[in-house]
Design a protein around this motif. Structure first.
Motif, PDB file in Angstrom:
ATOM      1  N   ILE A  43       0.821  -1.158   0.112  1.00 61.24           N
ATOM      2  CA  ILE A  43      -0.151   0.035  -0.125  1.00 61.24           C
ATOM      3  C   ILE A  43       0.790   1.284   0.076  1.00 61.24           C
ATOM      4  O   ILE A  43       0.786   2.077  -0.628  1.00 61.24           O
ATOM      5  CB  ILE A  43      -0.935   0.083   1.123  1.00 61.24           C
ATOM      6  CG1 ILE A  43      -2.070  -1.257   0.879  1.00 61.24           C
ATOM      7  CG2 ILE A  43      -1.599   1.121   1.331  1.00 61.24           C
ATOM      8  CD1 ILE A  43      -2.873  -1.285   2.250  1.00 61.24           C
ATOM      9  N   ILE A  44       1.868   1.373   0.700  1.00 61.37           N
ATOM     10  CA  ILE A  44       2.859   2.304   0.865  1.00 61.37           C
ATOM     11  C   ILE A  44       3.406   2.612  -0.544  1.00 61.37           C
ATOM     12  O   ILE A  44       3.662   3.753  -1.111  1.00 61.37           O
ATOM     13  CB  ILE A  44       3.682   2.132   2.036  1.00 61.37           C
ATOM     14  CG1 ILE A  44       3.356   2.421   3.370  1.00 61.37           C
ATOM     15  CG2 ILE A  44       4.976   3.294   1.660  1.00 61.37           C
ATOM     16  CD1 ILE A  44       4.178   2.149   4.644  1.00 61.37           C
ATOM     17  N   VAL A  46       2.425   1.847  -3.365  1.00 56.63           N
ATOM     18  CA  VAL A  46       1.520   2.055  -4.577  1.00 56.63           C
ATOM     19  C   VAL A  46       1.304   3.488  -4.404  1.00 56.63           C
ATOM     20  O   VAL A  46       1.391   4.274  -5.240  1.00 56.63           O
ATOM     21  CB  VAL A  46       0.428   1.070  -4.882  1.00 56.63           C
ATOM     22  CG1 VAL A  46      -0.705   1.970  -5.617  1.00 56.63           C
ATOM     23  CG2 VAL A  46       0.623  -0.382  -5.053  1.00 56.63           C
ATOM     24  N   THR A  47       0.885   3.928  -3.335  1.00 54.58           N
ATOM     25  CA  THR A  47       0.503   5.408  -2.731  1.00 54.58           C
ATOM     26  C   THR A  47       1.819   6.111  -3.199  1.00 54.58           C
ATOM     27  O   THR A  47       1.224   7.383  -3.575  1.00 54.58           O
ATOM     28  CB  THR A  47       0.047   5.309  -1.414  1.00 54.58           C
ATOM     29  OG1 THR A  47      -0.880   4.433  -1.132  1.00 54.58           O
ATOM     30  CG2 THR A  47      -0.512   7.037  -0.957  1.00 54.58           C
ATOM     31  N   MET A  48       2.989   5.910  -2.720  1.00 56.46           N
ATOM     32  CA  MET A  48       4.156   6.654  -3.030  1.00 56.46           C
ATOM     33  C   MET A  48       4.311   6.784  -4.321  1.00 56.46           C
ATOM     34  O   MET A  48       4.809   8.092  -4.913  1.00 56.46           O
ATOM     35  CB  MET A  48       5.022   6.322  -1.919  1.00 56.46           C
ATOM     36  CG  MET A  48       5.141   6.584  -0.589  1.00 56.46           C
ATOM     37  SD  MET A  48       4.279   8.437  -0.067  1.00 56.46           S
ATOM     38  CE  MET A  48       2.956   8.011   0.400  1.00 56.46           C
ATOM     39  N   GLY A  50       2.380   6.933  -6.881  1.00 52.82           N
ATOM     40  CA  GLY A  50       1.196   7.712  -7.481  1.00 52.82           C
ATOM     41  C   GLY A  50       1.657   9.143  -6.951  1.00 52.82           C
ATOM     42  O   GLY A  50       1.485  10.033  -8.079  1.00 52.82           O
ATOM     43  N   ALA A  51       1.981   9.325  -5.867  1.00 47.40           N
ATOM     44  CA  ALA A  51       2.534  10.845  -5.340  1.00 47.40           C
ATOM     45  C   ALA A  51       3.519  11.247  -6.300  1.00 47.40           C
ATOM     46  O   ALA A  51       3.528  12.465  -6.313  1.00 47.40           O
ATOM     47  CB  ALA A  51       2.559  10.719  -3.679  1.00 47.40           C
ATOM     48  N   ALA A  95       7.952  11.177  -0.205  1.00 45.30           N
ATOM     49  CA  ALA A  95       7.677  10.103  -0.647  1.00 45.30           C
ATOM     50  C   ALA A  95       8.685   9.163  -0.774  1.00 45.30           C
ATOM     51  O   ALA A  95       8.633   7.958  -0.512  1.00 45.30           O
ATOM     52  CB  ALA A  95       7.114  10.308  -2.015  1.00 45.30           C
ATOM     53  N   ASP A  99       9.093   5.591   0.979  1.00 41.39           N
ATOM     54  CA  ASP A  99       9.691   4.248   0.311  1.00 41.39           C
ATOM     55  C   ASP A  99      10.422   3.608   0.914  1.00 41.39           C
ATOM     56  O   ASP A  99      10.277   2.239   0.802  1.00 41.39           O
ATOM     57  CB  ASP A  99       9.923   4.827  -1.277  1.00 41.39           C
ATOM     58  CG  ASP A  99       8.874   4.766  -2.099  1.00 41.39           C
ATOM     59  OD1 ASP A  99       7.848   4.184  -1.945  1.00 41.39           O
ATOM     60  OD2 ASP A  99       9.046   5.585  -3.140  1.00 41.39           O
TER      61      ASP A  99
END
Length: 149
Positions: A43-44, A46-48, A50-51, A95, A99
């Motif tokens: 989750i981290i 994919v979110t980072m 995207g950021a 980010a 990561d």
């Protein structure tokens, strides 16, 4: 003939059952659960990711608006005309730090016993891809500017 308490008459499991160990019966193994640390890492990552992509897109569009006459604006002009660029630079750096945290969680999840490793592997790969990409961009920038060591 003397009968033991866990003989075939008392225990309906056949003697040649591979799950039978000693005098007790072990039920079939339950399916493995996913690692919570691996899911968190994924989750981290994919979110980072995207950021970082969003930050690069916004920074590129803001910087493109500042380019005039075919030349690159100097740093002072960038700071005066678009302070939002600083926010996105810090977003990218934050980010990258997250990561690293996600990558460590992914690596730790790979060493958990009796847990699935899929999310841990994916999280570790997706967390370290932006970090490697950042350093490659940094090296390319050094080489193109003629300041390579």
């Amino acid at each position: 003939m003397e009968q033991r308490p866990n003989d075939v008459q008392n225990n309906p499991v056949p003697a040649n059952d591979p799950h039978l160990t000693g005098a007790s019966y072990m039920p079939p193994a339950q399916p493995l659960k996913h690692s919570g640390l691996g899911i968190a890492s994924f989750i981290i990552s994919v979110t980072m990711l995207g950021a970082i992509i969003l930050s690069f897109v916004v920074m590129t569009s803001l910087a493109a608006d500042l380019i005039t006459g075919g030349g690159l604006p100097d740093e002072q002009m960038l700071l005066e005309k678009s302070p939002i660029l600083i926010l996105f630079v810090f977003l990218i750096l934050g980010a990258l730090v997250l990561d690293i945290v996600g990558g460590v969680l992914g690596i730790v999840s790979l060493f958990q016993k009796e847990r699935r490793k899929v999310f841990g592997i994916l999280g570790t790969i997706f967390c370290f891809l932006p970090i490697v990409g950042f350093f490659l961009l940094f090296l390319i920038g050094l080489v193109l500017s003629g300041q390579a060591v």
